[in-house]
Design a protein around this motif. Structure first.
Motif, PDB file in Angstrom:
ATOM      1  N   LYS A 222       0.836  -1.190   0.000  1.00 15.42           N
ATOM      2  CA  LYS A 222       0.000   0.000   0.000  1.00 15.42           C
ATOM      3  C   LYS A 222       0.880   1.253   0.000  1.00 15.42           C
ATOM      4  O   LYS A 222       2.018   1.230   0.463  1.00 15.42           O
ATOM      5  CB  LYS A 222      -0.911   0.008   1.238  1.00 15.42           C
ATOM      6  CG  LYS A 222      -1.969  -1.083   1.237  1.00 15.42           C
ATOM      7  CD  LYS A 222      -2.868  -0.940   2.458  1.00 15.42           C
ATOM      8  CE  LYS A 222      -3.970  -1.995   2.453  1.00 15.42           C
ATOM      9  NZ  LYS A 222      -4.857  -1.862   3.643  1.00 15.42           N
ATOM     10  N   GLU A 223       0.321   2.343  -0.518  1.00 11.68           N
ATOM     11  CA  GLU A 223       1.072   3.590  -0.536  1.00 11.68           C
ATOM     12  C   GLU A 223       1.400   4.034   0.890  1.00 11.68           C
ATOM     13  O   GLU A 223       0.544   4.029   1.775  1.00 11.68           O
ATOM     14  CB  GLU A 223       0.274   4.692  -1.234  1.00 11.68           C
ATOM     15  CG  GLU A 223       1.004   6.024  -1.276  1.00 11.68           C
ATOM     16  CD  GLU A 223       0.142   7.152  -1.832  1.00 11.68           C
ATOM     17  OE1 GLU A 223       0.681   8.250  -2.052  1.00 11.68           O
ATOM     18  OE2 GLU A 223      -1.073   6.926  -2.005  1.00 11.68           O
ATOM     19  N   HIS A 243      -3.505  13.829   5.478  1.00  9.10           N
ATOM     20  CA  HIS A 243      -3.772  12.406   5.273  1.00  9.10           C
ATOM     21  C   HIS A 243      -4.287  11.720   6.544  1.00  9.10           C
ATOM     22  O   HIS A 243      -4.499  10.504   6.541  1.00  9.10           O
ATOM     23  CB  HIS A 243      -2.508  11.703   4.763  1.00  9.10           C
ATOM     24  CG  HIS A 243      -2.111  12.125   3.379  1.00  9.10           C
ATOM     25  ND1 HIS A 243      -2.676  11.594   2.244  1.00  9.10           N
ATOM     26  CD2 HIS A 243      -1.218  13.062   2.956  1.00  9.10           C
ATOM     27  CE1 HIS A 243      -2.135  12.157   1.164  1.00  9.10           C
ATOM     28  NE2 HIS A 243      -1.255  13.048   1.572  1.00  9.10           N
ATOM     29  N   ASN A 258      12.241   3.565  -2.338  1.00 11.77           N
ATOM     30  CA  ASN A 258      12.199   4.536  -1.256  1.00 11.77           C
ATOM     31  C   ASN A 258      12.994   3.983  -0.086  1.00 11.77           C
ATOM     32  O   ASN A 258      12.526   3.087   0.622  1.00 11.77           O
ATOM     33  CB  ASN A 258      10.752   4.799  -0.809  1.00 11.77           C
ATOM     34  CG  ASN A 258       9.939   5.489  -1.880  1.00 11.77           C
ATOM     35  OD1 ASN A 258      10.442   6.338  -2.599  1.00 11.77           O
ATOM     36  ND2 ASN A 258       8.668   5.127  -1.976  1.00 11.77           N
TER      37      ASN A 258
END
Length: 357
Positions: A222-223, A243, A258
């Motif tokens: 998931k992001e 968020h 990342n």
């Protein structure tokens, strides 16, 4: 009365345990003072509505908690919860960083009042004006007789990290304590984890979902909301506010990966509100802020690292993750593949609904 430790052995499943242990029992068992002979349990912390923002922040930091109920003597009751999300929303409001969508007139006047007073004296705004400013931490109360399963359902439904526990007292109710997601995680870890397994060979079969990996339960891929090291602390706080999350990862982005190098959480707001100069830190880069926090808190701890990065891997089991969260008192762990490639995050809020499966 059945003890928490006896519950899992006698009832056989995690669900049965959650339906047996009450919120009041779990609050008491989590109080370290009760394990000391002759010691009285610590009185649960609640905040006076007239405390300043700085004083409220200092109280949260001193007690090593991220939220507390706010009591208004004039109104004769609790008016909400103060947590670091509210303090972040306050900071962003002062700096006109938070866009608002046509709120009600009263809400608009309240925010305007906060900003006006804060611009004149950032430390003098009372927490009664800031409590619930984020609109993300509703005050949820349960009777001490409610089961822990009911608490887990409330955590999942209302997206709160803590619940107020009330006990009956001569026809009324009084504040008995706060039940947190961390306390529930500790119960699960002690009942289903490795320690429980050494005492009870059947512990591993008590909760089959706990033996699944983080990838199996859908927490990988998931992001993950993140910032790069050059982004400012203010930008990181804004990302968290937008968020509706309480922490962001600090990463370097190369070759489609990342790489995790640090993190910033809403609790770090205490370093910004601690003194007038703290406000300047909003414009530090995220990595410089993380590194300085790591250094400063390490000095306060006599050299111990108090701002570690807790990581797990996609093949880590859910119960092992809960054990790590319980042992470290962290609210989340980052999921990495290889040495540092960030592929997910496992927070207590993610885990609460899984306890019901």
């Amino acid at each position: 009365m059945q003890t928490v430790e006896q519950g899992i052995v006698e009832n056989g499943t995690l669900d049965a345990l959650l339906n047996t242990v009450t919120c009041g029992e779990l609050c008491k068992s989590a109080d370290p003072m009760l394990n000391k002979a002759g010691a009285k349990p610590k009185h649960p912390l609640c905040l006076d509505a007239e405390l300043s923002v700085t004083e409220g922040c200092e109280a949260l930091a001193a007690n090593k908690i991220s939220s507390a109920p706010v009591y208004d003597a004039e109104k004769g009751g609790f008016i909400g919860m103060l947590d670091y999300r509210d303090l972040v929303a306050f900071v962003l409001s002062v700096l006109h960083k938070v866009p608002r969508d046509a709120p009600a007139i009263d809400a608009e006047m309240e925010v305007t009042d906060i900003v006006k007073r804060a611009l004149m004296n950032k430390t003098g705004v009372p927490i009664k004006l800031v409590s619930n400013l984020s609109r993300e931490n509703p005050l949820v109360a349960l009777p001490a007789s409610a089961t822990v399963r009911t608490a887990v359902e409330e955590f999942s439904k209302n997206h709160v990290h803590r619940l107020i526990v009330l006990e009956p007292d001569q026809g009324a109710s009084h504040f008995a304590g706060i039940l947190s997601q961390s306390t529930v995680a500790g119960l699960v870890a002690s009942s289903v984890g490795k320690l429980a397994g050494s005492l009870n060979p059947k512990a591993k079969s008590i909760w089959p979902t706990g033996n699944k990996t983080l990838e199996d339960v859908g927490l990988v891929g998931k992001e993950v909301i993140s910032v790069v090291s050059e982004d400012t602390v203010l930008e990181a706080l804004y990302m968290m506010h937008e968020h509706k999350i309480s922490s962001v990862a600090i990463v370097t982005r190369e070759d489609g990966e990342n790489d995790l190098i640090g993190s910033i959480s809403m609790t770090d707001i205490k370093a910004i509100l601690a003194d007038r100069k703290g406000w300047r830190r909003l414009y530090e880069t995220c990595y410089d802020f993380f590194a300085s926090m790591r250094y400063e808190q390490g000095l306060e701890a006599g050299g111990d690292d108090r701002v570690p990065l807790y990581v797990v891997h996609p093949n880590t089991t859910l119960i092992a993750t809960i054990e790590k969260l319980a042992a470290t008192r962290a609210h989340r762990v980052w999921i990495v593949s290889g040495s540092s490639n960030l592929v997910g995050v496992a927070s207590l809020s993610d885990i609460m609904p899984l306890l019901l499966t």
